[in-house]
Motif scaffolding. Structure first.
Motif, PDB file in Angstrom:
ATOM      1  N   ALA A  48       7.809  -4.359   2.441  1.00 55.28           N
ATOM      2  CA  ALA A  48       7.464  -5.244   1.230  1.00 55.28           C
ATOM      3  C   ALA A  48       6.169  -5.740   1.170  1.00 55.28           C
ATOM      4  N   MET A  49       5.708  -6.286   2.153  1.00 58.85           N
ATOM      5  CA  MET A  49       4.209  -7.031   2.212  1.00 58.85           C
ATOM      6  C   MET A  49       3.318  -6.063   1.853  1.00 58.85           C
ATOM      7  N   ILE A  50       3.385  -4.762   2.682  1.00 58.46           N
ATOM      8  CA  ILE A  50       2.306  -3.699   2.134  1.00 58.46           C
ATOM      9  C   ILE A  50       2.536  -3.165   0.530  1.00 58.46           C
ATOM     10  N   ALA A  51       3.804  -3.231   0.055  1.00 58.98           N
ATOM     11  CA  ALA A  51       3.909  -2.966  -1.230  1.00 58.98           C
ATOM     12  C   ALA A  51       3.251  -4.368  -2.349  1.00 58.98           C
ATOM     13  N   GLY A  52       3.155  -5.438  -1.790  1.00 56.27           N
ATOM     14  CA  GLY A  52       2.699  -6.678  -2.414  1.00 56.27           C
ATOM     15  C   GLY A  52       1.081  -6.536  -2.456  1.00 56.27           C
ATOM     16  N   PHE A  53       0.608  -6.105  -1.214  1.00 57.69           N
ATOM     17  CA  PHE A  53      -1.004  -5.935  -1.099  1.00 57.69           C
ATOM     18  C   PHE A  53      -1.170  -4.831  -1.974  1.00 57.69           C
ATOM     19  N   TYR A  54      -0.558  -3.732  -2.362  1.00 54.85           N
ATOM     20  CA  TYR A  54      -1.028  -2.461  -2.994  1.00 54.85           C
ATOM     21  C   TYR A  54      -0.808  -3.076  -4.544  1.00 54.85           C
ATOM     22  N   ARG A  55       0.031  -4.076  -4.874  1.00 55.79           N
ATOM     23  CA  ARG A  55       0.061  -4.036  -6.198  1.00 55.79           C
ATOM     24  C   ARG A  55      -1.196  -4.875  -6.837  1.00 55.79           C
ATOM     25  N   GLU A  56      -2.210  -5.294  -6.093  1.00 57.73           N
ATOM     26  CA  GLU A  56      -3.447  -6.077  -6.330  1.00 57.73           C
ATOM     27  C   GLU A  56      -4.641  -5.195  -5.728  1.00 57.73           C
ATOM     28  N   ALA A  57      -4.382  -4.187  -4.611  1.00 56.23           N
ATOM     29  CA  ALA A  57      -5.625  -3.765  -3.814  1.00 56.23           C
ATOM     30  C   ALA A  57      -5.814  -2.418  -4.307  1.00 56.23           C
ATOM     31  N   ARG A  58      -7.168  -1.806  -4.460  1.00 56.82           N
ATOM     32  CA  ARG A  58      -7.699  -0.551  -4.500  1.00 56.82           C
ATOM     33  C   ARG A  58      -8.287  -0.143  -3.246  1.00 56.82           C
ATOM     34  N   ILE A  59      -7.565   0.950  -2.533  1.00 59.55           N
ATOM     35  CA  ILE A  59      -8.493   1.495  -1.259  1.00 59.55           C
ATOM     36  C   ILE A  59      -9.691   2.235  -1.534  1.00 59.55           C
ATOM     37  N   ARG A  70       9.527   5.983  -1.525  1.00 60.29           N
ATOM     38  CA  ARG A  70       8.601   6.772  -2.240  1.00 60.29           C
ATOM     39  C   ARG A  70       8.003   5.943  -3.432  1.00 60.29           C
ATOM     40  N   GLY A  71       8.835   5.007  -3.859  1.00 58.79           N
ATOM     41  CA  GLY A  71       8.228   4.527  -5.075  1.00 58.79           C
ATOM     42  C   GLY A  71       6.820   3.679  -4.841  1.00 58.79           C
ATOM     43  N   ILE A  72       7.305   2.881  -3.548  1.00 56.85           N
ATOM     44  CA  ILE A  72       5.960   2.163  -2.866  1.00 56.85           C
ATOM     45  C   ILE A  72       4.897   3.224  -2.688  1.00 56.85           C
ATOM     46  N   ALA A  73       5.184   4.320  -1.994  1.00 53.98           N
ATOM     47  CA  ALA A  73       4.244   4.990  -1.299  1.00 53.98           C
ATOM     48  C   ALA A  73       3.167   5.548  -2.661  1.00 53.98           C
ATOM     49  N   ARG A  74       3.744   5.841  -3.607  1.00 58.92           N
ATOM     50  CA  ARG A  74       2.996   6.421  -4.886  1.00 58.92           C
ATOM     51  C   ARG A  74       2.077   5.194  -5.223  1.00 58.92           C
TER      52      ARG A  74
END
Length: 310
Positions: free
Chosen positions: A200-211, A294-298
């Motif tokens: 859940a924390m990783i999902a939160g970071f990726y809502r905002e971050a671009r790698i 998978r939804g988060i992974a995308r």
């Protein structure tokens, strides 16, 4: 960003006693909802300071107090775009852990996994299935059968100790709600997040971050003497795992360029056999084993595109 908020009076309301009132810049106060440790703020005042930090993703308020406490606001700001607010006391020895726990609320959208024993009204939960990803009214068998909540992690060893299952008590209720593990950070300070919490924390970071972000401007056509370059962070984990980087020319992968963060247009000369414009793109992807949804992974990839020609 760090934004200093200077108050008329030093301290925080509710410290040292419930009737203590301080005139502070952010309206911080203990005894929120009659809970001594709950450190709330005036969200309107906080937003006025957040607006001074362009494009803030997450807000952490440090109050001028040594008293133990904190709070997590998990509502996304529609006006300013940040994920939520976490609060903690600046001077308490446990505030580092408190801030991370509260960020579990504001960024991870996680529920508290502790419960109030012998507290009237919290003996048993009888409401609908909570939206929070880390508490449920379902049993482990129910989750497995329905493919619900943290079913992907059932039976796995968790970094906070023990095995992921469905443990009675959570979301403040003694019974009727279950949590993924016996004792994660969302229940006790000093513990890591459990496996569903990490996801859940990783999902939160990726809502905002671009790698992947462009170093070479994308608004012009790159020619033979130019280099297409992107900024892709290197990971520092003990397992040595790195982000996957792939390059594509007009949608077709150029496998020889895999792993690189920059490519000279001249390196593509044998593939650019005409004077037309072509699309060169880099895609960076995080394939961490800590995400099984998978939804988060995308959401865990970024693409940068340039126009190139000889």
């Amino acid at each position: 960003w760090t934004v200093d908020a200077v108050s008329t009076q030093s301290g925080v309301s509710g410290d040292p006693s419930p009737d203590t009132v301080r005139d502070t810049a952010l309206g911080s106060y203990f005894w929120c909802d009659e809970i001594e440790r709950l450190l709330c703020v005036d969200q309107g005042k906080v937003d006025a300071y957040v607006a001074k930090a362009p494009e803030a993703d997450l807000v952490l308020v440090l109050a001028n107090s040594a008293k133990y406490g904190g709070a997590g606001y998990n509502e996304r700001s529609e006006e300013l775009g940040y994920e939520g607010i976490s609060t903690a006391s600046a001077g308490n020895e446990k505030s580092g852990q408190v801030a991370i726990h509260e960020t579990g609320h504001s960024l991870g959208k996680l529920a508290d996994e502790y419960f109030y024993a012998d507290y009237p009204g919290y003996e048993r939960y009888l409401g609908p299935e909570p939206a929070d990803s880390n508490i449920t009214g379902l049993t482990a068998d129910d989750m497995a059968d329905r493919g619900a909540k943290w079913y992907r992690w059932l039976g796995e060893r968790s970094p906070d100790g023990g095995t992921v299952g469905a443990y009675e008590g959570g979301g403040y209720y003694v019974t009727g709600l279950r949590r993924p593990t016996e004792d994660s950070l969302m229940r006790s300070l000093g513990k890591p997040f459990n496996l569903p919490g990490v996801e859940a924390m990783i999902a939160g970071f990726y809502r905002e971050a671009r790698i992947a972000s462009p170093v070479t401007a994308t608004g012009r056509t790159l020619r033979t003497g130019d280099t297409a370059k992107a900024l892709v962070p290197r990971l520092a984990g003990a397992d040595g795992r790195q982000l996957t980087i792939r390059w594509y020319l007009d949608g077709r992968e150029v496998e020889a360029l895999a792993g690189r963060s920059h490519v000279r247009v001249s390196d593509l000369a044998l593939r650019l056999l005409d004077l037309r414009k072509h699309t060169l793109s880099l895609t960076a992807e995080d394939r961490t084993p800590s995400v099984r949804d998978r939804g988060i992974a995308r959401t865990m990839s970024s693409t940068v595109r340039w126009t190139v020609r000889l």
